[in-house]
Design a protein around this motif. Structure first.
Motif, short mmCIF file in Angstrom:
data_model
loop_
_atom_site.label_atom_id
_atom_site.label_comp_id
_atom_site.label_asym_id
_atom_site.label_seq_id
_atom_site.Cartn_x
_atom_site.Cartn_y
_atom_site.Cartn_z
N GLU A 30 3.31 -1.55 -8.13
CA GLU A 30 2.31 -1.54 -8.86
C GLU A 30 1.45 -2.78 -8.58
OE1 GLU A 30 4.77 -1.38 -12.75
OE2 GLU A 30 2.78 -1.74 -13.28
N ASP A 31 2.17 -3.74 -8.64
CA ASP A 31 1.45 -4.99 -8.27
C ASP A 31 0.71 -5.08 -6.92
OD1 ASP A 31 2.41 -5.88 -10.59
OD2 ASP A 31 3.52 -7.35 -9.97
N MET A 33 -0.08 -2.55 -5.34
CA MET A 33 -1.54 -1.77 -5.60
C MET A 33 -2.44 -2.29 -6.01
SD MET A 33 -0.88 0.95 -3.27
CE MET A 33 -2.15 1.60 -3.67
#
Ligand SMILES: *Cc1c(COP(=O)(O)O)cnc(C)c1O
Length: 209
Positions: A30-31, A33
């Protein structure tokens, strides 16, 4: 979002001629992305299996750089995904990467990691060894040598850091290679002043690890 903000603030300062590798090691997808959504496409990882897992799961237009110590038995995790192996630190590894790439009918871009720091423990070629390898690049048909990667001494002494980067730049120039990867969160400004073409920044984008 902190990651995107950090990235965009950095990009305002980084000269446009210098290529930013966002070092996402140990950080979740998620980081990555979040940085991707802000436009970043070049990421760095230092563990073979982590690189392979992230590359397989994340968008195909991400350009992955491998920046960690690579054991020859782990080349198989890196070769399918890395657009640049920055951390070739021994002749043994260079030979093994070349052979693995040739076996797959391809060539992989690599940098030679050159030891310029004061610390004894840092791995890599000496400047003289790197120049000898660059002169015999034809012996490694599976590898396209693109340049030099280096890390400065871990110190707050800016003169020392600058001297290390200058040494790396001399090696890159003498080798006649286009790329020079140097500079991390704490010293990338000095690296840019001293001729870096690639900088590798982790914690200043993603936070502490
Ligand atoms: C972790 C790492 C970086 C990034 O370091 P930061 O200080 O977090 O920016 C750069 N280069 C290499 C080789 C690394 O292992």
């Amino acid at each position: 979002m902190a990651v995107a903000d950090n990235l965009l603030e950095l990009l305002k300062e980084i000269p446009s001629s210098v290529s930013l590798v966002a070092v996402s090691k140990f950080k979740p997808a998620e980081d990555i992305m979040a940085a991707y959504a802000a436009g970043q496409r070049r990421f760095g990882e230092n563990r073979p299996q982590e690189l392979a897992a992230k590359a397989a799961a994340l968008p195909a237009d991400i350009e992955w750089h491998f920046i960690g110590h690579l054991q020859t038995n782990k080349i198989k995790f890196v070769l399918p995904y890395a657009s640049l192996i920055e951390s070739v630190d021994s002749l043994h590894l260079l030979q093994a990467i070349s052979a693995a790439a040739v076996a797959q009918g391809r060539r992989v871009d690599c940098l030679l990691e050159v030891h310029v720091a004061a610390e004894e423990s840092k791995t890599g070629f000496t400047p003289d060894e790197a120049l000898a390898v660059a002169a015999s690049a034809a012996d490694y048909p599976g590898v396209r040598l693109r340049g030099i990667m280096a890390m400065a001494t871990n110190t707050s002494d800016e003169d020392r850091i600058r001297a290390d980067f200058r040494r790396a730049r001399e090696v890159q120039k003498a080798a006649g290679l286009p790329e020079l990867s140097m500079g991390m969160s704490g010293d990338w400004r000095i690296a840019c002043e001293e001729g870096a073409t690639i900088i590798r920044i982790g914690s200043a984008i993603f936070g502490a690890r």
